[in-house]
Design a protein around this motif. Structure first.
Motif, mmCIF file in Angstrom:
data_model
loop_
_atom_site.group_PDB
_atom_site.id
_atom_site.type_symbol
_atom_site.label_atom_id
_atom_site.label_comp_id
_atom_site.label_asym_id
_atom_site.label_seq_id
_atom_site.Cartn_x
_atom_site.Cartn_y
_atom_site.Cartn_z
ATOM 1 N N PHE A 73 1.589 20.354 -11.271
ATOM 2 C CA PHE A 73 1.557 19.152 -11.626
ATOM 3 C C PHE A 73 0.065 18.324 -11.442
ATOM 4 O O PHE A 73 -0.242 18.390 -10.424
ATOM 5 N N LEU A 74 -0.216 17.606 -12.578
ATOM 6 C CA LEU A 74 -1.584 17.248 -12.732
ATOM 7 C C LEU A 74 -1.666 15.781 -12.417
ATOM 8 O O LEU A 74 -2.747 15.155 -12.482
ATOM 9 N N PHE A 75 -0.621 14.902 -12.353
ATOM 10 C CA PHE A 75 -0.670 13.487 -11.997
ATOM 11 C C PHE A 75 -0.469 13.239 -10.682
ATOM 12 O O PHE A 75 0.183 13.719 -9.730
ATOM 13 N N ASP A 76 -1.350 11.975 -10.137
ATOM 14 C CA ASP A 76 -1.274 11.778 -9.021
ATOM 15 C C ASP A 76 -0.129 10.323 -8.876
ATOM 16 O O ASP A 76 -0.164 9.333 -9.102
ATOM 17 N N PHE A 77 1.056 11.221 -8.321
ATOM 18 C CA PHE A 77 2.337 10.212 -8.087
ATOM 19 C C PHE A 77 3.031 10.725 -6.971
ATOM 20 O O PHE A 77 3.295 11.810 -6.503
ATOM 21 N N LYS A 78 3.311 9.782 -5.971
ATOM 22 C CA LYS A 78 4.035 10.094 -4.980
ATOM 23 C C LYS A 78 5.572 9.484 -4.816
ATOM 24 O O LYS A 78 5.698 8.284 -4.861
ATOM 25 N N PRO A 79 6.576 10.307 -4.749
ATOM 26 C CA PRO A 79 7.787 9.751 -4.924
ATOM 27 C C PRO A 79 8.275 8.972 -3.612
ATOM 28 O O PRO A 79 7.578 9.259 -2.703
ATOM 29 N N LEU A 80 9.110 7.930 -4.184
ATOM 30 C CA LEU A 80 9.642 7.048 -3.016
ATOM 31 C C LEU A 80 8.518 6.375 -2.522
ATOM 32 O O LEU A 80 8.603 5.599 -1.165
ATOM 33 N N ALA A 81 7.350 6.055 -2.940
ATOM 34 C CA ALA A 81 6.245 5.140 -2.496
ATOM 35 C C ALA A 81 6.852 3.666 -2.684
ATOM 36 O O ALA A 81 7.320 3.421 -3.616
ATOM 37 N N PRO A 82 6.558 3.099 -1.692
ATOM 38 C CA PRO A 82 7.019 1.553 -1.638
ATOM 39 C C PRO A 82 6.128 0.974 -2.870
ATOM 40 O O PRO A 82 4.947 1.130 -2.876
ATOM 41 N N SER A 83 6.857 -0.009 -3.516
ATOM 42 C CA SER A 83 6.069 -0.667 -4.510
ATOM 43 C C SER A 83 5.511 -1.883 -3.808
ATOM 44 O O SER A 83 5.825 -2.674 -3.048
ATOM 45 N N SER A 84 4.517 -2.272 -4.543
ATOM 46 C CA SER A 84 3.443 -3.268 -4.018
ATOM 47 C C SER A 84 4.342 -4.776 -4.219
ATOM 48 O O SER A 84 4.890 -4.852 -5.557
ATOM 49 N N PRO A 85 4.360 -5.709 -3.674
ATOM 50 C CA PRO A 85 5.217 -7.065 -3.777
ATOM 51 C C PRO A 85 4.506 -7.519 -5.257
ATOM 52 O O PRO A 85 3.194 -7.556 -5.285
ATOM 53 N N ILE A 86 5.072 -8.115 -6.004
ATOM 54 C CA ILE A 86 4.632 -8.692 -7.227
ATOM 55 C C ILE A 86 4.267 -9.981 -7.312
ATOM 56 O O ILE A 86 5.082 -10.825 -6.940
ATOM 57 N N LYS A 87 3.139 -10.301 -7.343
ATOM 58 C CA LYS A 87 2.462 -11.784 -7.130
ATOM 59 C C LYS A 87 2.218 -12.227 -8.555
ATOM 60 O O LYS A 87 1.003 -12.155 -9.031
ATOM 61 N N LEU A 337 19.999 -17.542 -11.694
ATOM 62 C CA LEU A 337 19.508 -16.352 -11.481
ATOM 63 C C LEU A 337 17.933 -16.438 -11.510
ATOM 64 O O LEU A 337 17.355 -15.789 -10.589
ATOM 65 N N ILE A 338 17.238 -17.116 -12.214
ATOM 66 C CA ILE A 338 15.873 -17.319 -12.318
ATOM 67 C C ILE A 338 15.592 -18.149 -10.691
ATOM 68 O O ILE A 338 14.384 -17.610 -10.388
ATOM 69 N N ALA A 339 16.172 -19.089 -10.471
ATOM 70 C CA ALA A 339 15.854 -19.673 -9.206
ATOM 71 C C ALA A 339 15.990 -18.861 -7.903
ATOM 72 O O ALA A 339 15.281 -18.781 -7.018
ATOM 73 N N MET A 340 17.074 -17.811 -8.166
ATOM 74 C CA MET A 340 17.174 -16.694 -7.004
ATOM 75 C C MET A 340 16.022 -15.966 -6.831
ATOM 76 O O MET A 340 15.586 -15.362 -5.885
ATOM 77 N N ALA A 341 15.554 -15.425 -8.341
ATOM 78 C CA ALA A 341 14.384 -14.400 -8.352
ATOM 79 C C ALA A 341 13.146 -15.154 -7.788
ATOM 80 O O ALA A 341 12.386 -14.701 -7.115
ATOM 81 N N GLN A 342 13.115 -16.701 -8.091
ATOM 82 C CA GLN A 342 11.793 -17.224 -7.598
ATOM 83 C C GLN A 342 12.151 -17.491 -6.161
ATOM 84 O O GLN A 342 11.080 -17.134 -5.275
ATOM 85 N N GLU A 343 13.174 -17.636 -5.602
ATOM 86 C CA GLU A 343 13.206 -17.638 -4.198
ATOM 87 C C GLU A 343 12.864 -16.602 -3.321
ATOM 88 O O GLU A 343 12.115 -16.297 -2.285
ATOM 89 N N MET A 344 13.313 -15.281 -3.977
ATOM 90 C CA MET A 344 12.805 -14.050 -3.369
ATOM 91 C C MET A 344 11.343 -13.811 -3.402
ATOM 92 O O MET A 344 10.776 -13.439 -2.437
ATOM 93 N N LEU A 345 10.847 -13.994 -4.725
ATOM 94 C CA LEU A 345 9.299 -13.960 -4.541
ATOM 95 C C LEU A 345 8.578 -14.675 -3.592
ATOM 96 O O LEU A 345 7.630 -14.495 -2.949
ATOM 97 N N ALA A 346 9.234 -16.129 -3.434
ATOM 98 C CA ALA A 346 8.632 -17.049 -2.431
ATOM 99 C C ALA A 346 8.598 -16.546 -0.892
ATOM 100 O O ALA A 346 7.621 -16.405 -0.153
ATOM 101 N N GLN A 347 9.734 -15.954 -0.768
ATOM 102 C CA GLN A 347 10.078 -15.293 0.637
ATOM 103 C C GLN A 347 9.002 -14.031 0.725
ATOM 104 O O GLN A 347 8.552 -13.937 2.175
ATOM 105 N N GLN A 348 8.732 -13.234 -0.063
ATOM 106 C CA GLN A 348 7.919 -11.936 0.004
ATOM 107 C C GLN A 348 6.515 -12.757 0.097
ATOM 108 O O GLN A 348 5.936 -12.058 0.907
ATOM 109 N N ALA A 349 6.038 -13.521 -0.593
ATOM 110 C CA ALA A 349 4.762 -14.136 -0.530
ATOM 111 C C ALA A 349 4.649 -14.616 0.949
ATOM 112 O O ALA A 349 3.385 -14.465 1.357
ATOM 113 N N ALA A 350 5.541 -15.359 1.687
ATOM 114 C CA ALA A 350 5.412 -16.005 2.791
ATOM 115 C C ALA A 350 5.359 -14.757 4.021
ATOM 116 O O ALA A 350 4.973 -15.257 5.240
ATOM 117 N N SER A 351 6.088 -13.838 3.917
ATOM 118 C CA SER A 351 6.166 -12.570 4.856
ATOM 119 C C SER A 351 4.791 -11.853 5.001
ATOM 120 O O SER A 351 4.004 -11.806 4.207
#
Length: 351
Positions: A73-87, A337-351
């Motif tokens: 296979f010719l593409f550069d892809f690593k399975p199960l690689a952790p995703s970078s936190p979305i800022k 739901l939006i508020a919960m998603a924002q709270e999760m993003l804030a926690q990720q940014a703080a960690s």
């Protein structure tokens, strides 16, 4: 972007250790074959042939796959690689609209599948709020950026009955493929990737989305899909990285083989989901930009997983969150739901 120039490796057959010969070049991979007639893999396959197959093999050897093949296979892809936190830079609290009004807009636009223009019209005619259809699109794009990490990283309780399918979505006047992966029992969407091509790399990424949501890879893991060969190629790719699973391919519209007969009910569940999505997507008449298509699909998945009651689940939503379930109406649930998603993003940014 995803493809690397192939290094000059010499690949060897694991059965006879002879060098493999590159016989085909495809867009995503090269095929290498062992042409050693004394290879144990080749000889074993010959011995397993019936007399009729041996006779046919003498006349049409190309109809049989008896030699060892390796796909590079010719593409550069690593399975199960952790995703970078979305800022994300989007802050819904800074939008010039209340959380209730934003919830109303999303309810009309996503839940009921109204186009951006019709959503703007109903906000004016019913609620007396003048907004443009572009404002509806902008709000949808902003919310999609916020809720996507919440969808992708939520700790789902999964059944293990996974199926996948592709459907079409129109972007800038051209059809694109939309890859869905779905838990057929829990009714949870696990992957939702828009791609300009129906190719192996898209299938790999869709399956990888599912694997990332599993606490561990079960020994009996399998995916029920259609007859497209890209899923078998994806299976080969993951096997090269030590990740094994079965691919159950349901072929055609009738049960011509035992696998299709056994697994067609799961495939039909996936097809019903596709029809549900198309019912919401059709009024949009396509999208003028890829961002709009990705946002719409993301919001639909958020609605389907967390907000939409399902008849097969006794009118319960696939993923029950008590904080959402206790709210009196849909606009309030969208806002929460939006508020919960924002709270999760804030926690990720703080960690």
């Amino acid at each position: 972007m995803y493809f690397l120039e192939s290094p000059s490796h010499t690949f060897r057959c694991p059965h006879c250790l002879k060098a493999l010969e590159k016989i085909k070049e495809r867009k995503d991979y090269y095929i290498h074959k062992c042409k050693n007639d004394d290879c144990s893999f080749y000889q074993t396959n010959l011995r397993r042939m019936t007399p009729q197959e041996k006779e046919q093999f003498q006349h049409t050897p190309y109809a049989f796959k008896v030699r060892y093949l390796y796909r590079e296979f010719l593409f550069d892809f690593k399975p199960l690689a952790p995703s970078s936190p979305i800022k994300t830079k989007v802050d819904v609290s800074r939008l010039s609209v209340s959380s209730h009004t934003l919830g109303l807009i999303l309810t009309y636009h996503v839940n009921y599948g109204l186009s951006a223009r019709k959503t703007a019209s109903i906000m004016k005619d019913v609620h007396g709020l003048s907004i443009s259809h572009q404002t509806v699109i902008n709000y949808a794009n902003s919310v999609a950026l916020i809720v996507k990490p919440f969808i992708d990283q939520f700790p789902y309780e999964l059944s293990g009955s996974f199926c996948g399918d592709e459907t079409y979505i129109r972007i800038k006047g051209r059809w694109h493929d939309l890859f869905f992966m779905f838990d057929a029992i829990k009714k949870v969407v696990l992957s939702y990737r828009v791609s300009p091509n129906r190719d192996t790399f898209s299938a790999i990424r869709a399956i990888d989305d599912v694997l990332k949501k599993l606490p561990s890879i079960p020994e009996d893991l399998s995916f029920v899909v259609d007859g497209n060969p890209i899923y078998l190629l994806a299976q080969h790719f993951f096997a090269q990285h030590g990740i094994s699973f079965d691919v159950r391919q349901v072929i055609g519209l009738t049960n011509e083989d035992p696998v299709s007969e056994e697994y067609r009910p799961l495939k039909q569940i996936m097809e019903r989901f596709n029809r549900t999505f198309k019912g919401n997507y059709r009024p949009t008449h396509g999208f003028g930009a890829e961002e709009g298509s990705v946002s719409f699909v993301t919001l639909f998945v958020a609605y389907f997983n967390f907000l939409r009651p399902h008849s097969a689940l006794e009118k319960r939503v696939p993923v029950v969150i008590p904080a959402l379930e206790s709210l009196p109406h849909m606009p309030a649930r969208w806002a929460k739901l939006i508020a919960m998603a924002q709270e999760m993003l804030a926690q990720q940014a703080a960690s």
